[in-house]
Design a protein around this motif. Structure first.
Motif, PDB file in Angstrom:
ATOM      1  N   ILE A   1      24.174  59.147  58.908  1.00 23.38           N
ATOM      2  CA  ILE A   1      23.285  57.983  58.869  1.00 23.38           C
ATOM      3  C   ILE A   1      24.045  56.764  58.368  1.00 23.38           C
ATOM      4  O   ILE A   1      23.915  55.665  58.924  1.00 23.38           O
ATOM      5  CB  ILE A   1      22.057  58.276  57.982  1.00 23.38           C
ATOM      6  N   GLU A   2      24.881  56.933  57.348  1.00 21.48           N
ATOM      7  CA  GLU A   2      25.682  55.823  56.836  1.00 21.48           C
ATOM      8  C   GLU A   2      26.660  55.319  57.898  1.00 21.48           C
ATOM      9  O   GLU A   2      26.851  54.112  58.061  1.00 21.48           O
ATOM     10  CB  GLU A   2      26.436  56.249  55.581  1.00 21.48           C
ATOM     11  N   TYR A   3      27.270  56.240  58.660  1.00 18.14           N
ATOM     12  CA  TYR A   3      28.189  55.848  59.732  1.00 18.14           C
ATOM     13  C   TYR A   3      27.437  55.089  60.832  1.00 18.14           C
ATOM     14  O   TYR A   3      27.914  54.072  61.334  1.00 18.14           O
ATOM     15  CB  TYR A   3      28.898  57.076  60.309  1.00 18.14           C
ATOM     16  N   PHE A   4      26.250  55.579  61.195  1.00 19.22           N
ATOM     17  CA  PHE A   4      25.442  54.882  62.195  1.00 19.22           C
ATOM     18  C   PHE A   4      25.143  53.462  61.732  1.00 19.22           C
ATOM     19  O   PHE A   4      25.285  52.500  62.493  1.00 19.22           O
ATOM     20  CB  PHE A   4      24.130  55.619  62.466  1.00 19.22           C
ATOM     21  N   ASN A   5      24.713  53.308  60.479  1.00 18.35           N
ATOM     22  CA  ASN A   5      24.386  51.976  59.958  1.00 18.35           C
ATOM     23  C   ASN A   5      25.608  51.065  59.959  1.00 18.35           C
ATOM     24  O   ASN A   5      25.501  49.880  60.287  1.00 18.35           O
ATOM     25  CB  ASN A   5      23.782  52.079  58.556  1.00 18.35           C
ATOM     26  N   PHE A   6      26.775  51.597  59.626  1.00 23.16           N
ATOM     27  CA  PHE A   6      28.013  50.820  59.664  1.00 23.16           C
ATOM     28  C   PHE A   6      28.288  50.339  61.090  1.00 23.16           C
ATOM     29  O   PHE A   6      28.568  49.167  61.321  1.00 23.16           O
ATOM     30  CB  PHE A   6      29.181  51.661  59.153  1.00 23.16           C
ATOM     31  N   MET A   7      28.201  51.256  62.067  1.00 22.25           N
ATOM     32  CA  MET A   7      28.445  50.895  63.463  1.00 22.25           C
ATOM     33  C   MET A   7      27.402  49.883  63.953  1.00 22.25           C
ATOM     34  O   MET A   7      27.736  48.911  64.625  1.00 22.25           O
ATOM     35  CB  MET A   7      28.446  52.132  64.366  1.00 22.25           C
ATOM     36  N   TRP A   8      26.145  50.109  63.650  1.00 19.68           N
ATOM     37  CA  TRP A   8      25.060  49.222  64.077  1.00 19.68           C
ATOM     38  C   TRP A   8      25.308  47.810  63.569  1.00 19.68           C
ATOM     39  O   TRP A   8      25.170  46.835  64.310  1.00 19.68           O
ATOM     40  CB  TRP A   8      23.726  49.749  63.554  1.00 19.68           C
ATOM     41  N   ASN A   9      25.690  47.699  62.300  1.00 16.13           N
ATOM     42  CA  ASN A   9      25.916  46.379  61.710  1.00 16.13           C
ATOM     43  C   ASN A   9      27.213  45.739  62.201  1.00 16.13           C
ATOM     44  O   ASN A   9      27.388  44.529  62.071  1.00 16.13           O
ATOM     45  CB  ASN A   9      25.904  46.475  60.185  1.00 16.13           C
ATOM     46  N   SER A  10      28.123  46.518  62.780  1.00 15.53           N
ATOM     47  CA  SER A  10      29.392  45.999  63.289  1.00 15.53           C
ATOM     48  C   SER A  10      29.271  45.411  64.690  1.00 15.53           C
ATOM     49  O   SER A  10      30.107  44.613  65.100  1.00 15.53           O
ATOM     50  CB  SER A  10      30.448  47.102  63.327  1.00 15.53           C
ATOM     51  N   ILE A  11      28.244  45.817  65.437  1.00 16.71           N
ATOM     52  CA  ILE A  11      28.072  45.362  66.810  1.00 16.71           C
ATOM     53  C   ILE A  11      27.390  44.002  66.801  1.00 16.71           C
ATOM     54  O   ILE A  11      26.315  43.843  66.234  1.00 16.71           O
ATOM     55  CB  ILE A  11      27.246  46.366  67.630  1.00 16.71           C
ATOM     56  N   LYS A  12      28.024  43.039  67.432  1.00 18.44           N
ATOM     57  CA  LYS A  12      27.443  41.705  67.521  1.00 18.44           C
ATOM     58  C   LYS A  12      26.424  41.681  68.657  1.00 18.44           C
ATOM     59  O   LYS A  12      26.669  42.194  69.737  1.00 18.44           O
ATOM     60  CB  LYS A  12      28.539  40.676  67.769  1.00 18.44           C
ATOM     61  N   GLU A  13      25.297  41.076  68.381  1.00 18.66           N
ATOM     62  CA  GLU A  13      24.262  40.974  69.408  1.00 18.66           C
ATOM     63  C   GLU A  13      24.593  39.835  70.366  1.00 18.66           C
ATOM     64  O   GLU A  13      25.091  38.792  69.962  1.00 18.66           O
ATOM     65  CB  GLU A  13      22.907  40.717  68.766  1.00 18.66           C
ATOM     66  N   LYS A  14      24.315  40.050  71.638  1.00 20.11           N
ATOM     67  CA  LYS A  14      24.463  39.009  72.653  1.00 20.11           C
ATOM     68  C   LYS A  14      23.072  38.497  73.003  1.00 20.11           C
ATOM     69  O   LYS A  14      22.094  39.232  72.916  1.00 20.11           O
ATOM     70  CB  LYS A  14      25.117  39.581  73.909  1.00 20.11           C
ATOM     71  N   PRO A  15      22.973  37.244  73.428  1.00 19.49           N
ATOM     72  CA  PRO A  15      21.662  36.751  73.860  1.00 19.49           C
ATOM     73  C   PRO A  15      21.130  37.597  75.016  1.00 19.49           C
ATOM     74  O   PRO A  15      21.899  38.115  75.830  1.00 19.49           O
ATOM     75  CB  PRO A  15      21.956  35.330  74.329  1.00 19.49           C
ATOM     76  N   LEU A  16      19.839  37.743  75.084  1.00 21.37           N
ATOM     77  CA  LEU A  16      19.208  38.564  76.116  1.00 21.37           C
ATOM     78  C   LEU A  16      19.606  38.117  77.510  1.00 21.37           C
ATOM     79  O   LEU A  16      19.840  38.941  78.388  1.00 21.37           O
ATOM     80  CB  LEU A  16      17.684  38.531  75.955  1.00 21.37           C
ATOM     81  N   SER A  17      19.749  36.829  77.740  1.00 19.46           N
ATOM     82  CA  SER A  17      20.087  36.336  79.083  1.00 19.46           C
ATOM     83  C   SER A  17      21.452  36.851  79.537  1.00 19.46           C
ATOM     84  O   SER A  17      21.629  37.203  80.698  1.00 19.46           O
ATOM     85  CB  SER A  17      20.072  34.815  79.112  1.00 19.46           C
ATOM     86  N   SER A  18      22.441  36.960  78.649  1.00 19.22           N
ATOM     87  CA  SER A  18      23.758  37.460  79.062  1.00 19.22           C
ATOM     88  C   SER A  18      23.710  38.957  79.330  1.00 19.22           C
ATOM     89  O   SER A  18      24.439  39.469  80.157  1.00 19.22           O
ATOM     90  CB  SER A  18      24.823  37.137  78.009  1.00 19.22           C
ATOM     91  N   ARG A  19      22.831  39.689  78.638  1.00 18.26           N
ATOM     92  CA  ARG A  19      22.692  41.123  78.898  1.00 18.26           C
ATOM     93  C   ARG A  19      22.104  41.354  80.287  1.00 18.26           C
ATOM     94  O   ARG A  19      22.513  42.236  81.008  1.00 18.26           O
ATOM     95  CB  ARG A  19      21.797  41.779  77.847  1.00 18.26           C
ATOM     96  N   LYS A  20      21.136  40.536  80.687  1.00 17.15           N
ATOM     97  CA  LYS A  20      20.527  40.679  82.008  1.00 17.15           C
ATOM     98  C   LYS A  20      21.574  40.434  83.094  1.00 17.15           C
ATOM     99  O   LYS A  20      21.611  41.151  84.078  1.00 17.15           O
ATOM    100  CB  LYS A  20      19.362  39.710  82.171  1.00 17.15           C
TER     101      LYS A  20
END
Length: 69
Positions: free
Chosen positions: A45-64
């Motif tokens: 769980i700690e590793y998941f939280n570390f990875m989750w917080n390391s990923i930068k979010e992209k705006p929804l429009s660029s994901r589409k």
């Protein structure tokens, strides 16, 4: 939801529930390992939280736009 680049993807999935960690490998046939251990589950769980917080979010429009390619 957050997204990783496809080259960072793995044929492995990890599921954590209470003190159980299930590791699935999707190859020519699916294989799985179940580990029942409080310390291991907590560290995953700690590793998941570390990875989750390391990923930068992209705006929804660029994901589409990426999904259309």
């Amino acid at each position: 939801a957050k997204f990783l680049n496809s080259e960072k993807m793995s044929p492995m999935q990890i599921m954590i529930y209470k003190n159980k960690v299930a590791i699935f490998v999707m190859d020519t046939e699916m294989q799985a390992v179940l580990i029942e251990n409080d310390g291991f589950a907590k560290s995953q769980i700690e590793y998941f939280n570390f990875m989750w917080n390391s990923i930068k979010e992209k705006p929804l429009s660029s994901r589409k736009n990426n999904l259309k390619k």
